[in-house]
Design an enzyme around this catalytic site. Structure first.
Site, PDB file in Angstrom:
ATOM      1  N   ASN A   9      49.759 -66.112  26.416  1.00  0.00           N
ATOM      2  CA  ASN A   9      49.639 -66.925  25.203  1.00  0.00           C
ATOM      3  C   ASN A   9      49.129 -66.016  24.089  1.00  0.00           C
ATOM      4  O   ASN A   9      47.950 -65.692  24.050  1.00  0.00           O
ATOM      5  CB  ASN A   9      48.665 -68.085  25.475  1.00  0.00           C
ATOM      6  CG  ASN A   9      48.396 -68.902  24.227  1.00  0.00           C
ATOM      7  OD1 ASN A   9      49.075 -68.749  23.215  1.00  0.00           O
ATOM      8  ND2 ASN A   9      47.408 -69.779  24.302  1.00  0.00           N
ATOM      9  N   TRP A  10      50.024 -65.636  23.208  1.00  0.00           N
ATOM     10  CA  TRP A  10      49.661 -64.661  22.166  1.00  0.00           C
ATOM     11  C   TRP A  10      48.843 -65.293  21.043  1.00  0.00           C
ATOM     12  O   TRP A  10      48.293 -64.581  20.213  1.00  0.00           O
ATOM     13  CB  TRP A  10      50.915 -63.995  21.587  1.00  0.00           C
ATOM     14  CG  TRP A  10      51.683 -63.172  22.584  1.00  0.00           C
ATOM     15  CD1 TRP A  10      51.383 -62.989  23.918  1.00  0.00           C
ATOM     16  CD2 TRP A  10      52.865 -62.409  22.345  1.00  0.00           C
ATOM     17  NE1 TRP A  10      52.317 -62.169  24.505  1.00  0.00           N
ATOM     18  CE2 TRP A  10      53.245 -61.797  23.560  1.00  0.00           C
ATOM     19  CE3 TRP A  10      53.670 -62.185  21.214  1.00  0.00           C
ATOM     20  CZ2 TRP A  10      54.368 -60.980  23.678  1.00  0.00           C
ATOM     21  CZ3 TRP A  10      54.783 -61.376  21.322  1.00  0.00           C
ATOM     22  CH2 TRP A  10      55.124 -60.774  22.548  1.00  0.00           C
ATOM     23  N   LYS A  11      48.812 -66.608  20.997  1.00  0.00           N
ATOM     24  CA  LYS A  11      48.075 -67.324  19.938  1.00  0.00           C
ATOM     25  C   LYS A  11      48.491 -66.791  18.560  1.00  0.00           C
ATOM     26  O   LYS A  11      49.642 -66.400  18.386  1.00  0.00           O
ATOM     27  CB  LYS A  11      46.565 -67.223  20.175  1.00  0.00           C
ATOM     28  CG  LYS A  11      46.169 -67.683  21.577  1.00  0.00           C
ATOM     29  CD  LYS A  11      44.694 -67.851  21.767  1.00  0.00           C
ATOM     30  CE  LYS A  11      44.437 -68.262  23.207  1.00  0.00           C
ATOM     31  NZ  LYS A  11      43.032 -68.541  23.486  1.00  0.00           N
ATOM     32  N   HIS A  98      46.800 -77.482  24.578  1.00  0.00           N
ATOM     33  CA  HIS A  98      45.823 -76.390  24.599  1.00  0.00           C
ATOM     34  C   HIS A  98      44.543 -76.863  23.907  1.00  0.00           C
ATOM     35  O   HIS A  98      44.608 -77.575  22.899  1.00  0.00           O
ATOM     36  CB  HIS A  98      46.390 -75.149  23.904  1.00  0.00           C
ATOM     37  CG  HIS A  98      45.556 -73.938  24.152  1.00  0.00           C
ATOM     38  ND1 HIS A  98      44.373 -73.721  23.488  1.00  0.00           N
ATOM     39  CD2 HIS A  98      45.693 -72.910  25.028  1.00  0.00           C
ATOM     40  CE1 HIS A  98      43.828 -72.605  23.935  1.00  0.00           C
ATOM     41  NE2 HIS A  98      44.614 -72.096  24.877  1.00  0.00           N
ATOM     42  N   GLU A 100      42.597 -75.507  21.935  1.00  0.00           N
ATOM     43  CA  GLU A 100      42.495 -75.173  20.509  1.00  0.00           C
ATOM     44  C   GLU A 100      43.289 -76.166  19.661  1.00  0.00           C
ATOM     45  O   GLU A 100      42.891 -76.501  18.548  1.00  0.00           O
ATOM     46  CB  GLU A 100      42.973 -73.727  20.278  1.00  0.00           C
ATOM     47  CG  GLU A 100      41.955 -72.724  20.829  1.00  0.00           C
ATOM     48  CD  GLU A 100      42.546 -71.416  21.330  1.00  0.00           C
ATOM     49  OE1 GLU A 100      43.681 -71.079  20.970  1.00  0.00           O
ATOM     50  OE2 GLU A 100      41.842 -70.733  22.106  1.00  0.00           O
ATOM     51  N   GLU A 170      42.254 -74.864  32.112  1.00  0.00           N
ATOM     52  CA  GLU A 170      41.547 -73.880  31.284  1.00  0.00           C
ATOM     53  C   GLU A 170      40.188 -74.442  30.873  1.00  0.00           C
ATOM     54  O   GLU A 170      40.099 -75.169  29.868  1.00  0.00           O
ATOM     55  CB  GLU A 170      42.360 -73.573  30.020  1.00  0.00           C
ATOM     56  CG  GLU A 170      43.723 -72.994  30.301  1.00  0.00           C
ATOM     57  CD  GLU A 170      44.239 -72.213  29.106  1.00  0.00           C
ATOM     58  OE1 GLU A 170      44.514 -71.026  29.275  1.00  0.00           O
ATOM     59  OE2 GLU A 170      44.336 -72.790  28.006  1.00  0.00           O
ATOM     60  N   GLY A 176      38.377 -67.146  25.994  1.00  0.00           N
ATOM     61  CA  GLY A 176      38.012 -66.145  24.992  1.00  0.00           C
ATOM     62  C   GLY A 176      36.545 -65.758  25.017  1.00  0.00           C
ATOM     63  O   GLY A 176      36.050 -65.110  24.095  1.00  0.00           O
ATOM     64  N   SER A 216      39.704 -66.208  30.157  1.00  0.00           N
ATOM     65  CA  SER A 216      39.180 -64.859  30.399  1.00  0.00           C
ATOM     66  C   SER A 216      39.693 -64.231  31.692  1.00  0.00           C
ATOM     67  O   SER A 216      38.981 -63.457  32.334  1.00  0.00           O
ATOM     68  CB  SER A 216      37.640 -64.856  30.370  1.00  0.00           C
ATOM     69  OG  SER A 216      37.187 -65.261  29.094  1.00  0.00           O
ATOM     70  N   GLY A 237      45.307 -65.308  27.676  1.00  0.00           N
ATOM     71  CA  GLY A 237      45.185 -65.150  26.222  1.00  0.00           C
ATOM     72  C   GLY A 237      44.982 -63.694  25.864  1.00  0.00           C
ATOM     73  O   GLY A 237      45.922 -62.899  25.821  1.00  0.00           O
ATOM     74  N   GLY A 238      43.714 -63.319  25.637  1.00  0.00           N
ATOM     75  CA  GLY A 238      43.374 -61.973  25.172  1.00  0.00           C
ATOM     76  C   GLY A 238      44.069 -60.846  25.924  1.00  0.00           C
ATOM     77  O   GLY A 238      44.617 -59.921  25.307  1.00  0.00           O
TER      78      GLY A 238
HETATM   79  P1  PGA Z   1      41.790 -66.129  27.155  1.00  0.00           P
HETATM   80  O1  PGA Z   1      42.644 -67.384  26.631  1.00  0.00           O
HETATM   81  O2  PGA Z   1      42.536 -65.519  28.301  1.00  0.00           O
HETATM   82  O3  PGA Z   1      41.688 -65.217  25.953  1.00  0.00           O
HETATM   83  O4  PGA Z   1      40.465 -66.659  27.574  1.00  0.00           O
HETATM   84  C1  PGA Z   1      43.323 -68.217  27.526  1.00  0.00           C
HETATM   85  C2  PGA Z   1      44.031 -69.315  26.754  1.00  0.00           C
HETATM   86  O5  PGA Z   1      43.472 -69.833  25.797  1.00  0.00           O
HETATM   87  O6  PGA Z   1      45.165 -69.689  27.092  1.00  0.00           O
END
Ligand code: PGA
Length: 253
Positions: A9-11, A98, A100, A170, A176, A216, A237-238
């Site tokens: 997930n590149w956000k 998600h 967010e 998640e 994050g 994470s 994500g990251g």
């Molecule tokens: P993260 O994000 O791996 O940076 O914690 C995961 C996500 O939000 O899908």
């Protein structure tokens, strides 16, 4: 056997050039180093979907996902992107729910259900995200919280629709933050989710549903997480923004 999936997930990251480089690097590494039987998905920002998709799908190696979809079919919804539009540029999966989007864009359970329906109507598979905030975990209410999220959105799907979806657990406190759920915490919740799904649909369908862990995840902890019986992959994500890390996570299976 259920499908193993690792999705990046590149956000809201990367310029156009950077996005093209990232997907090419991942594709090259996977071709050189192999990736077993893992389905690999990349989730770039909207403007890059088609270009990234062309590189990703060129060798049939990587599948394309979008980060969001409108619940509406078409029309006067400025700034929105429909499932039919996504389909027309080769999108096969879409993130729905998600944390967010729930938090910053106030997407509620009913909206998430409608987004899944809109995607499914176009043959796009939703990756439905769920997970509890820290207060709920600290108060030992995390199972109820996640169970309710599934009940409020996923339970209204038909059996046929359910067969098409992927679940991503998640925990919000792990996203994050560098603080990963332990493999035991992930396994417990994944088993709980599968059990809830088997009550909503049937045991076989629930058994076959891919449930991803997100929060994470990195090359150092992926192997341990993926070794759990009910953890079928990751939503990353990251660490998905670095080709080496993302590839190493895929190879952790
Ligand atoms: P993260 O994000 O791996 O940076 O914690 C995961 C996500 O939000 O899908």
């Amino acid at each position: 056997m259920r499908k193993k999936i690792v999705a990046g997930n590149w956000k809201m990251n990367k310029t156009y050039e950077e996005a093209l480089s990232l997907v090419s690097e991942i594709d090259n590494m996977l071709q050189d180093e192999g990736r077993g039987d893992v389905t690999v998905i990349v989730t770039p920002p909207f403007p890059y979907l088609q270009s990234v998709g062309k590189l990703a799908q060129g060798n049939g190696n990587l599948l394309l996902a979008a980060q969001n979809v409108s619940e509406h079919e078409s029309g006067a919804y400025t700034g929105e992107v429909s499932a039919a539009m996504l389909k027309s540029v080769g999108v096969e999966y879409v993130l729905v729910g998600h944390s967010e989007r729930r938090q910053y864009h106030h997407e509620d359970a009913q909206t998430l259900y409608k987004k899944m329906k809109a995607a499914l109507a176009q043959g796009i598979k939703p990756i439905f995200c769920c997970g509890e905030p820290l207060e709920e975990r600290d108060a030992d209410r995390h199972f109820e919280y996640v169970g309710q999220q599934l009940k409020d959105s996923v339970s209204y799907l038909s059996n046929e629709e359910f067969d098409q979806i992927v679940i991503a657990y998640e925990p919000i406190w792990a996203i994050g933050t560098g603080r990963t759920a332990s493999s035991q915490q992930a396994q417990e919740m994944h088993a709980y989710i599968r059990e809830q799904l088997s009550r909503m649909f049937d045991a076989e369908a629930a058994f076959n549903c891919t449930i991803l862990y997100g929060g994470s995840a990195n090359p150092g902890n992926a192997k341990e997480l993926f070794s759990q019986a009910d953890v079928d992959g990751g939503l990353i994500g990251g660490a998905s923004l670095k080709s080496r890390d993302f590839t190493d996570i895929i190879k952790s299976f």
